[in-house]
Design a protein around this motif. Structure first.
Motif, PDB file in Angstrom:
ATOM      1  N   LYS A 156       0.831  -1.200   0.000  1.00 36.46           N
ATOM      2  CA  LYS A 156       0.000   0.000   0.000  1.00 36.46           C
ATOM      3  C   LYS A 156       0.870   1.257   0.000  1.00 36.46           C
ATOM      4  CE  LYS A 156      -3.961   2.075   2.345  1.00 36.46           C
ATOM      5  NZ  LYS A 156      -4.971   1.903   3.405  1.00 36.46           N
ATOM      6  N   ASN A 157       0.453   2.231  -0.769  1.00 38.41           N
ATOM      7  CA  ASN A 157       1.129   3.529  -0.916  1.00 38.41           C
ATOM      8  C   ASN A 157       2.499   3.416  -1.582  1.00 38.41           C
ATOM      9  OD1 ASN A 157      -1.019   4.847   0.453  1.00 38.41           O
ATOM     10  ND2 ASN A 157      -0.110   4.316   2.423  1.00 38.41           N
ATOM     11  N   GLN A 160       0.822  -0.751  -4.733  1.00 39.23           N
ATOM     12  CA  GLN A 160      -0.518  -1.333  -4.765  1.00 39.23           C
ATOM     13  C   GLN A 160      -1.467  -0.598  -5.697  1.00 39.23           C
ATOM     14  OE1 GLN A 160      -2.245  -2.048  -0.898  1.00 39.23           O
ATOM     15  NE2 GLN A 160      -4.319  -2.135  -1.715  1.00 39.23           N
ATOM     16  N   ASP A 162      -5.548  -0.392  -7.165  1.00 38.19           N
ATOM     17  CA  ASP A 162      -6.890  -0.669  -6.647  1.00 38.19           C
ATOM     18  C   ASP A 162      -7.591  -1.708  -7.527  1.00 38.19           C
ATOM     19  OD1 ASP A 162      -7.781   0.723  -8.925  1.00 38.19           O
ATOM     20  OD2 ASP A 162      -8.066   2.585  -7.803  1.00 38.19           O
ATOM     21  N   ASP A 188      -4.221  -3.624   1.985  1.00 34.91           N
ATOM     22  CA  ASP A 188      -4.848  -2.769   2.995  1.00 34.91           C
ATOM     23  C   ASP A 188      -4.814  -3.424   4.375  1.00 34.91           C
ATOM     24  OD1 ASP A 188      -5.557  -0.681   1.213  1.00 34.91           O
ATOM     25  OD2 ASP A 188      -7.292  -1.826   0.536  1.00 34.91           O
ATOM     26  N   ASP A 191      -1.251  -3.610   5.683  1.00 32.47           N
ATOM     27  CA  ASP A 191      -0.817  -2.297   6.171  1.00 32.47           C
ATOM     28  C   ASP A 191      -1.338  -2.057   7.588  1.00 32.47           C
ATOM     29  OD1 ASP A 191       0.412   0.394   5.494  1.00 32.47           O
ATOM     30  OD2 ASP A 191      -1.623   1.044   5.978  1.00 32.47           O
TER      31      ASP A 191
END
Length: 254
Positions: A156-157, A160, A162, A188, A191
């Motif tokens: 994530k960030n 990743q 969507d 998600d 994380d």
């Protein structure tokens, strides 16, 4: 100069047999028994197996990640591969949102230029799907020969993508005859679990595993398989590491 490999046992995908191999200009020109060696370099393969070079479809050479860079570059990595009998690799070309895909490919060509000692190709990371990306993909396939796209469901960030990006990539790949591959983990949830572990001071190596339970890989694998079915596309789930994910793949195939 021609080369002749003698006295070895040839192993193919279907057969195993004793024969000689003649190589001319880097290409196998003849396979047979008692081939002439006149004017040729002779390699005695007695007691050895002779088999086609291996293909490693998943390498990360000279790749930036997490504030560091992978240890091997295209020189050291491909030399090591050659020593192990691997003669082709497919590396992952990382892209940046908002930039042309071709820019990332040019960066990876620069990393490999005058360094690679074996054949290589690229998988292309897809981090976003918009009109610019969709318009560029056909030329990437036609001009660069890249026919496999990588979508990260984790990190994530960082990497990743969507679910919409994954689904639209699958649809585009179906139309273009390309293959989509996924790193299947729920980024998600990972994380969240990682941040909780850090808050509690749980930084021992075991917590890398505990913040990535197998159910998380299974869930993401199943989600990717469902999207693939809806898109009538095809999917390659890389580095499957647990029974949960394997079950989801088996169910999707069935």
């Amino acid at each position: 100069m021609k080369k002749v490999i003698k006295n070895g046992t040839i192993v193919t995908a279907t057969d195993q047999f004793q024969a000689d191999i003649e190589i001319e200009n880097g290409v196998i020109s003849l396979i047979g028994e008692n081939l002439s060696t006149q004017g040729s370099e002779v390699i005695d393969a007695k007691g050895c197996y002779i088999f086609p070079g291996g293909i490693d479809p998943h390498t990360h050479l000279d790749m930036p990640f997490g504030g560091t860079v992978t240890k091997d570059d295209f020189e050291t990595g491909t030399i090591a591969a050659a020593y192990g009998g691997t003669t082709t690799i497919i590396d992952f070309c990382l892209t940046n949102k908002g930039e042309p895909l071709k820019k990332a490919i040019d960066t990876w060509h620069a990393k490999s230029k005058n360094k690679a000692v074996i054949d290589y190709g690229f998988h292309l990371m897809i981090s976003e799907v918009n009109e610019d990306v969709l318009n560029e993909l056909p030329s990437i396939i036609d001009n660069e020969g890249i026919t496999s796209f990588k979508v990260f469901m984790a990190y994530k960030n960082v990497f990743q993508a969507d679910d919409e990006t994954l689904f639209r990539t699958l649809i585009a790949a179906k139309e273009l005859g390309a293959l989509v591959m996924v790193h299947a983990e729920n980024g998600d949830v990972i994380d969240y679990l990682t941040n909780k572990a850090l808050e509690n001071g749980n930084t021992e190596p075991i917590y890398h595993a505990l913040t990535r339970p197998p159910e998380i890989e299974g869930e993401a694998t199943g989600r990717a398989a469902t999207f693939t079915g809806l898109a009538n596309s095809q999917l390659y789930v890389v580095h499957v590491s647990c029974a949960d994910a394997a079950r989801k793949i088996a169910e999707a195939r069935a």
